[in-house]
Enzyme design. Sequence first.
Site, PDB file in Angstrom:
ATOM      1  N   ARG A  86      28.597   7.127  -9.114  1.00 38.56           N
ATOM      2  CA  ARG A  86      27.426   6.240  -9.223  1.00 38.56           C
ATOM      3  C   ARG A  86      26.931   6.044  -7.794  1.00 38.56           C
ATOM      4  NH1 ARG A  86      30.734   3.594 -13.494  1.00 38.56           N
ATOM      5  NH2 ARG A  86      29.580   3.871 -15.413  1.00 38.56           N
ATOM      6  N   THR A 140      27.412   9.588 -22.681  1.00 38.09           N
ATOM      7  CA  THR A 140      28.039   8.277 -22.496  1.00 38.09           C
ATOM      8  C   THR A 140      28.809   7.906 -23.756  1.00 38.09           C
ATOM      9  OG1 THR A 140      27.646   5.891 -22.297  1.00 38.09           O
ATOM     10  CG2 THR A 140      25.807   7.181 -23.120  1.00 38.09           C
ATOM     11  N   ASP A 144      24.498   3.842 -26.253  1.00 43.04           N
ATOM     12  CA  ASP A 144      23.465   2.807 -26.105  1.00 43.04           C
ATOM     13  C   ASP A 144      22.112   3.358 -25.664  1.00 43.04           C
ATOM     14  OD1 ASP A 144      24.343   3.520 -23.598  1.00 43.04           O
ATOM     15  OD2 ASP A 144      24.438   1.489 -22.810  1.00 43.04           O
ATOM     16  N   ARG A 186      29.524  -1.363 -22.308  1.00 44.19           N
ATOM     17  CA  ARG A 186      28.531  -1.787 -21.301  1.00 44.19           C
ATOM     18  C   ARG A 186      27.481  -2.711 -21.914  1.00 44.19           C
ATOM     19  NH1 ARG A 186      23.790  -0.562 -18.823  1.00 44.19           N
ATOM     20  NH2 ARG A 186      23.233   0.553 -20.697  1.00 44.19           N
TER      21      ARG A 186
HETATM   22  O1  F6P Z   1      29.063   3.437 -19.402  1.00 49.37           O
HETATM   23  C1  F6P Z   1      30.344   3.888 -19.669  1.00 49.37           C
HETATM   24  C2  F6P Z   1      31.369   2.842 -19.336  1.00 49.37           C
HETATM   25  O2  F6P Z   1      32.631   3.333 -19.702  1.00 49.37           O
HETATM   26  C3  F6P Z   1      31.118   1.451 -19.943  1.00 49.37           C
HETATM   27  O3  F6P Z   1      31.514   1.379 -21.289  1.00 49.37           O
HETATM   28  C4  F6P Z   1      31.898   0.581 -19.016  1.00 49.37           C
HETATM   29  O4  F6P Z   1      31.360  -0.718 -18.985  1.00 49.37           O
HETATM   30  C5  F6P Z   1      31.736   1.241 -17.682  1.00 49.37           C
HETATM   31  O5  F6P Z   1      31.396   2.595 -17.941  1.00 49.37           O
HETATM   32  C6  F6P Z   1      32.956   1.200 -16.800  1.00 49.37           C
HETATM   33  O6  F6P Z   1      32.647   1.806 -15.590  1.00 49.37           O
HETATM   34  P1  F6P Z   1      33.719   2.130 -14.449  1.00 49.37           P
HETATM   35  O7  F6P Z   1      34.526   3.300 -14.886  1.00 49.37           O
HETATM   36  O8  F6P Z   1      32.891   2.415 -13.255  1.00 49.37           O
HETATM   37  O9  F6P Z   1      34.569   0.903 -14.312  1.00 49.37           O
END
Ligand code: F6P
Length: 337
Positions: A86, A140, A144, A186
């Site tokens: 990200r 994803t 969503d 999310r």
């Molecule tokens: O968008 C995918 C997701 O797995 C969400 O369900 C979750 O909130 C988020 O990513 C977690 O992100 P990270 O792996 O950066 O903690």
Amino acid sequence: MRTFAAQNFYIMASIKCVGILTSGGDAPGMNAAIRAVTRAAIYNGWEVKGIYRGYKGLITDEVSAFKTNNVSNIIQQGGTILKTARSQEFMTPEGRRVAYETVRRHQIDALVVIGGDGSLTGARIFAQEYNLPIVGLPGTIDNDLAGTDTTIGYDTALNTIMEAVDKIRDTASSHERLFFIEVMGRGAGFLALNGAVASGAEAAIIPEICTEVDQLEDLIKNGFRKSKNSSIVLVAESELTGGAMGMADRVKKEYPGYDVRVTILGHIQRGGSPSASDRILASRMGAAAIDALLDDQRNVMIGIQNEKIVYVPFSKAIKDDKPIDRDLLNTLRILSI
Ligand code: F6P
């Protein structure tokens, strides 16, 4: 910036090289999608460039030529061979300018971006700023994105949730406990609701209806213990629901007497070999991304509606207004008596 956009005009005429990247949270089936995009592009006589670590790789210039054998033996693998990230830098105009210079240097004429809401938002801005043809694939586990019935990775994550809940049920029923199991999403309740139906849970607590009803109160008042001594409730991660910990804290305070436990499934939901359904979806969508570029489609996400491939404008896909299935919520209530 204007100069880049102007120089880029000729790209619209013909595409010879397509870049692929995966961005945001990984999802099972991303590799199947990378394979499909690569092979469909090569089939049509195009070159393919794999971009590592999402948009970050465009800023740090991590780009490699991809041949068909770069994507051999990956359809069954979870995660993403291109890695993912990200990128904060890509959110700035300066970061995107550097990214576009990399696109030009590698003679990439169009991009296929595989990712979720944030990744497609980035794609939309980048495409507009530099007049660059971009096609998105919905990758994803959260499901969503609007305009598509399902996203790549969602089915595998649902199966992972179902298998985990099956195991927790054994101990929940032996100890006659109330379990709150937190699932990802999310801020969306698709995994919680469908996971609850698939695993025969008593309820799903989801953000979409948090402002309408007190779901915990509903659950307790409806006497979920009429016929059972143990219960499983899936809770969608979200500030609105307060997550599984928030629910358990409330029960301890407001309804003492229950033997409550919490399980947060976490990143286990993002891993594992993709299901057949996700592999097929990713393969169809990957090939469709190249068809879309051949059709002169720009800045659309590939979606699937009633088993048919559709093109969804980025603006619609990322709108954050995908409705949950109210009938399914009702079915869950009926079946949990
Ligand atoms: O968008 C995918 C997701 O797995 C969400 O369900 C979750 O909130 C988020 O990513 C977690 O992100 P990270 O792996 O950066 O903690």
